[in-house]
Design a protein around this motif. Sequence first.
Motif, PDB file in Angstrom:
ATOM      1  N   THR A  84       0.827  -1.207   0.000  1.00  0.00           N
ATOM      2  CA  THR A  84       0.000   0.000   0.000  1.00  0.00           C
ATOM      3  C   THR A  84       0.861   1.257   0.000  1.00  0.00           C
ATOM      4  N   LEU A  85       1.912   1.250   0.795  1.00  0.00           N
ATOM      5  CA  LEU A  85       2.814   2.406   0.815  1.00  0.00           C
ATOM      6  C   LEU A  85       3.497   2.593  -0.532  1.00  0.00           C
ATOM      7  N   ALA A  86       3.844   1.508  -1.203  1.00  0.00           N
ATOM      8  CA  ALA A  86       4.457   1.612  -2.529  1.00  0.00           C
ATOM      9  C   ALA A  86       3.481   2.206  -3.537  1.00  0.00           C
ATOM     10  N   TRP A  87       2.210   1.790  -3.484  1.00  0.00           N
ATOM     11  CA  TRP A  87       1.218   2.364  -4.392  1.00  0.00           C
ATOM     12  C   TRP A  87       1.000   3.848  -4.078  1.00  0.00           C
ATOM     13  N   SER A  88       1.037   4.216  -2.811  1.00  0.00           N
ATOM     14  CA  SER A  88       0.880   5.628  -2.441  1.00  0.00           C
ATOM     15  C   SER A  88       2.044   6.460  -2.966  1.00  0.00           C
ATOM     16  N   ARG A  89       3.257   5.925  -2.892  1.00  0.00           N
ATOM     17  CA  ARG A  89       4.416   6.637  -3.453  1.00  0.00           C
ATOM     18  C   ARG A  89       4.292   6.759  -4.964  1.00  0.00           C
ATOM     19  N   THR A  90       3.770   5.740  -5.609  1.00  0.00           N
ATOM     20  CA  THR A  90       3.567   5.792  -7.057  1.00  0.00           C
ATOM     21  C   THR A  90       2.581   6.897  -7.414  1.00  0.00           C
TER      22      THR A  90
ATOM     23  N   VAL B 215      -7.202  15.813 -16.276  1.00  0.00           N
ATOM     24  CA  VAL B 215      -7.316  14.373 -16.511  1.00  0.00           C
ATOM     25  C   VAL B 215      -6.380  13.575 -15.603  1.00  0.00           C
ATOM     26  N   THR B 216      -5.132  13.985 -15.509  1.00  0.00           N
ATOM     27  CA  THR B 216      -4.149  13.156 -14.807  1.00  0.00           C
ATOM     28  C   THR B 216      -4.179  13.310 -13.289  1.00  0.00           C
ATOM     29  N   LEU B 217      -4.378  14.509 -12.782  1.00  0.00           N
ATOM     30  CA  LEU B 217      -4.352  14.683 -11.333  1.00  0.00           C
ATOM     31  C   LEU B 217      -5.501  13.958 -10.629  1.00  0.00           C
ATOM     32  N   PRO B 218      -6.735  13.999 -11.159  1.00  0.00           N
ATOM     33  CA  PRO B 218      -7.783  13.179 -10.526  1.00  0.00           C
ATOM     34  C   PRO B 218      -7.489  11.675 -10.609  1.00  0.00           C
ATOM     35  N   LEU B 219      -6.819  11.234 -11.675  1.00  0.00           N
ATOM     36  CA  LEU B 219      -6.456   9.825 -11.768  1.00  0.00           C
ATOM     37  C   LEU B 219      -5.468   9.441 -10.669  1.00  0.00           C
ATOM     38  N   ALA B 220      -4.570  10.344 -10.332  1.00  0.00           N
ATOM     39  CA  ALA B 220      -3.639  10.070  -9.238  1.00  0.00           C
ATOM     40  C   ALA B 220      -4.385   9.966  -7.908  1.00  0.00           C
ATOM     41  N   VAL B 221      -5.409  10.773  -7.726  1.00  0.00           N
ATOM     42  CA  VAL B 221      -6.232  10.681  -6.512  1.00  0.00           C
ATOM     43  C   VAL B 221      -6.981   9.344  -6.495  1.00  0.00           C
ATOM     44  N   VAL B 222      -7.468   8.925  -7.654  1.00  0.00           N
ATOM     45  CA  VAL B 222      -8.159   7.630  -7.744  1.00  0.00           C
ATOM     46  C   VAL B 222      -7.197   6.489  -7.409  1.00  0.00           C
ATOM     47  N   ILE B 223      -5.949   6.582  -7.866  1.00  0.00           N
ATOM     48  CA  ILE B 223      -4.957   5.554  -7.547  1.00  0.00           C
ATOM     49  C   ILE B 223      -4.733   5.483  -6.045  1.00  0.00           C
ATOM     50  N   THR B 224      -4.650   6.629  -5.386  1.00  0.00           N
ATOM     51  CA  THR B 224      -4.475   6.645  -3.935  1.00  0.00           C
ATOM     52  C   THR B 224      -5.672   6.007  -3.239  1.00  0.00           C
ATOM     53  N   TRP B 225      -6.861   6.348  -3.684  1.00  0.00           N
ATOM     54  CA  TRP B 225      -8.073   5.771  -3.099  1.00  0.00           C
ATOM     55  C   TRP B 225      -8.112   4.257  -3.329  1.00  0.00           C
ATOM     56  N   LEU B 226      -7.771   3.812  -4.552  1.00  0.00           N
ATOM     57  CA  LEU B 226      -7.746   2.382  -4.841  1.00  0.00           C
ATOM     58  C   LEU B 226      -6.714   1.647  -3.983  1.00  0.00           C
ATOM     59  N   ALA B 227      -5.582   2.300  -3.723  1.00  0.00           N
ATOM     60  CA  ALA B 227      -4.548   1.668  -2.890  1.00  0.00           C
ATOM     61  C   ALA B 227      -5.067   1.429  -1.486  1.00  0.00           C
ATOM     62  N   TRP B 228      -5.721   2.422  -0.908  1.00  0.00           N
ATOM     63  CA  TRP B 228      -6.238   2.249   0.454  1.00  0.00           C
ATOM     64  C   TRP B 228      -7.395   1.271   0.494  1.00  0.00           C
ATOM     65  N   ARG B 229      -8.230   1.276  -0.538  1.00  0.00           N
ATOM     66  CA  ARG B 229      -9.321   0.301  -0.605  1.00  0.00           C
ATOM     67  C   ARG B 229      -8.758  -1.116  -0.737  1.00  0.00           C
ATOM     68  N   ARG B 230      -7.720  -1.245  -1.565  1.00  0.00           N
ATOM     69  CA  ARG B 230      -7.075  -2.549  -1.731  1.00  0.00           C
ATOM     70  C   ARG B 230      -6.449  -3.013  -0.415  1.00  0.00           C
TER      71      ARG B 230
END
Length: 110
Positions: free
Chosen positions: A19-25, A54-69
């Motif tokens: 999870t921390l690795a995905w957050s850093r990504t 387009v890209t900045l909201p996708l980065a927020v979605v990645i962070t949310w997906l990491a914590w959900r995962r």
Amino acid sequence: MRSEAENPWDIGLQNERTTLAWSRTALSFVVGGLVVVRFIAHSSTTLAIVFAAVTLPLAVVITWLAWRRYRRGQHRLHGRSPLPDGALPGAVAALAVLVGIIGIVYVLLS
């Protein structure tokens, strides 16, 4: 209580490190996206705004997906059921391809 022979590793640590690795990504995509926006803004403000929108909201979605995962992974690890799906790696791949395409367009237009 489970014995050490049944569980040779700590169930939660691997999930937490991932999870921390995905957050850093996600954070690196945000920083990289802001740098690209700054470069693009010199030639086209409209393209810079579209890129950021387009890209900045996708980065927020990645962070949310990491914590959900992480939450789903913790639950499944303790329940000994299959781990979460591949939505997070798919979102990161989509964002990387999008950033690459916009970078190529920027190079070709400038």
